[in-house]
Design a protein around this motif. Structure first.
Motif, short mmCIF file in Angstrom:
data_model
loop_
_atom_site.label_atom_id
_atom_site.label_comp_id
_atom_site.label_asym_id
_atom_site.label_seq_id
_atom_site.Cartn_x
_atom_site.Cartn_y
_atom_site.Cartn_z
N VAL A 1 0.57 -1.19 0.00
CA VAL A 1 0.13 -0.12 0.07
C VAL A 1 0.70 1.27 0.12
O VAL A 1 0.32 2.34 -0.17
N GLY A 2 2.15 0.92 0.11
CA GLY A 2 2.92 2.02 0.12
C GLY A 2 4.15 2.49 -0.73
O GLY A 2 4.17 1.89 -1.66
N LEU A 3 5.20 3.19 -0.23
CA LEU A 3 6.48 3.28 -1.00
C LEU A 3 7.76 2.80 -0.19
O LEU A 3 7.77 2.79 0.73
N VAL A 4 8.74 2.21 -1.04
CA VAL A 4 10.04 1.75 -0.71
C VAL A 4 11.24 2.03 -1.43
O VAL A 4 10.83 2.64 -2.70
N TYR A 5 12.11 1.86 -0.80
CA TYR A 5 13.44 1.74 -1.63
C TYR A 5 13.48 0.30 -2.17
O TYR A 5 13.65 -0.64 -1.25
N LEU B 1 9.44 3.30 3.15
CA LEU B 1 9.20 4.72 3.16
C LEU B 1 7.91 5.17 3.73
O LEU B 1 7.81 6.39 4.26
N LEU B 2 6.84 4.61 3.27
CA LEU B 2 5.64 4.87 3.55
C LEU B 2 4.89 3.67 3.66
O LEU B 2 4.96 2.86 2.48
N SER B 3 4.13 3.41 4.48
CA SER B 3 3.46 2.06 4.66
C SER B 3 2.00 2.02 5.37
O SER B 3 1.13 2.62 4.75
N HIS B 4 2.02 1.64 6.55
CA HIS B 4 0.61 1.45 7.07
C HIS B 4 -0.27 2.68 7.21
O HIS B 4 -1.54 2.46 7.23
N ASP B 5 0.21 3.89 7.25
CA ASP B 5 -0.68 5.03 7.27
C ASP B 5 -1.55 5.11 5.96
O ASP B 5 -2.94 5.74 5.99
N MET B 6 -1.28 4.58 5.08
CA MET B 6 -2.16 4.29 3.91
C MET B 6 -3.44 3.64 3.89
O MET B 6 -4.20 3.81 3.00
N TRP C 1 -1.50 -4.37 19.15
CA TRP C 1 -1.12 -4.91 18.08
C TRP C 1 -2.13 -5.25 17.04
O TRP C 1 -2.04 -5.65 15.76
N THR C 2 -3.48 -5.49 17.70
CA THR C 2 -4.73 -5.64 16.51
C THR C 2 -5.14 -4.15 15.88
O THR C 2 -5.81 -4.26 15.03
N GLY C 3 -4.70 -3.03 16.39
CA GLY C 3 -5.33 -1.73 15.85
C GLY C 3 -4.09 -1.15 15.10
O GLY C 3 -3.39 -1.52 14.41
N ARG C 4 -4.07 0.21 15.23
CA ARG C 4 -3.06 1.19 14.59
C ARG C 4 -1.92 0.95 15.42
O ARG C 4 -1.43 2.10 16.02
#
Length: 232
Positions: free
Chosen positions: A111-115, A167-172, A212-215
């Motif tokens: 769902v995000g961005l990586v190197y 670089l950008l992950s679970h926030d998405m 661990w089950t939520g945000r």
């Protein structure tokens, strides 16, 4: 001020060990453990610069909640003394050698961005040394794992393994409407990074979260446990 009293028959080292034991974490505490490949300092600085900018501009915190890393095994519930985890991974790394990690730059993944660090210099051939290292570590920790109160599937699948630097992950998951804008923003940042680095530093971290089950990424904390250096 806490007074340290001399106890007959105990050395100064014994006293220090007893004092430090107050802060030990008992086996079975609700922590998760991850074993990571740590990039070189220049790449770590680039990851931190990007995640820091995303937090400053958008409030995104998930990728930056961790130290810069490529996951070998992550978020495992291992309720045994940390000395056992360290010993198991040490045995697994016996005979492993360093390899070159190639960074193809910013890519979308999940769902995000990586190197993207999954391939060789051609950008398409999988870096099998990375997969083999992860498989070694997974084989070492699986016998130590136990079901968690809030289970999640973090089993290792060599065919699906895609090493990356987040670089950008679970926030998405929460703000998918901002992915396009965040992607453009990241690609516009003047953040240089090496196109390769030695894969020679393996680290063990202990992580904790209030839920661990939520945000979980909004309350994540971590502690460095151990570092191994692979011979070249």
């Amino acid at each position: 001020m806490t007074e340290t009293r001399h106890v007959p028959g105990l050395t100064d080292i014994d006293i220090e060990v007893r004092a430090a034991a107050r802060f030990d974490r008992a086996a079975g505490d609700p922590y998760r453990y991850g074993v990571y490949l740590r990039p070189d300092p220049a790449t770590c600085a680039a990851v931190t610069a990007v995640t820091g900018q995303l937090r400053a501009q958008y409030g995104f915190v998930s990728a930056g909640a961790f130290p810069p890393h490529a996951t070998l095994v992550g978020s495992r519930h291992i309720p045994v003394p940390e000395a056992e985890i360290t010993a198991a991974v040490t045995r697994a790394l016996n005979g492993a050698t360093a390899f070159t990690v190639h960074n193809a730059g910013v890519r979308r993944q999940g769902v995000g961005l990586v190197y993207d660090v999954a391939h060789l210099a051609d950008g398409t051939t999988p870096n099998t040394a990375f997969t083999e290292l992860a498989a070694r570590v997974d084989e070492a920790v699986v016998p130590l794992q136990a079901p968690a109160p809030n289970p999640a599937d973090h089993s290792f699948d060599a065919s699906a393994f895609r090493p990356h630097l987040s670089l950008l992950s679970h926030d998405m998951y929460v703000r998918p409407d901002l992915l396009e804008e965040a992607d453009e923003y990241v690609r516009g940042l003047p953040v240089p990074f090496p196109d390769s680095f030695p894969g020679d530093t393996v680290t063990l971290y202990r992580t904790a979260s209030e839920d661990w089950t939520g945000r979980w990424w909004t309350t994540l904390t971590w502690d460095h446990v151990h570092t191994w250096r692979l011979p070249r």
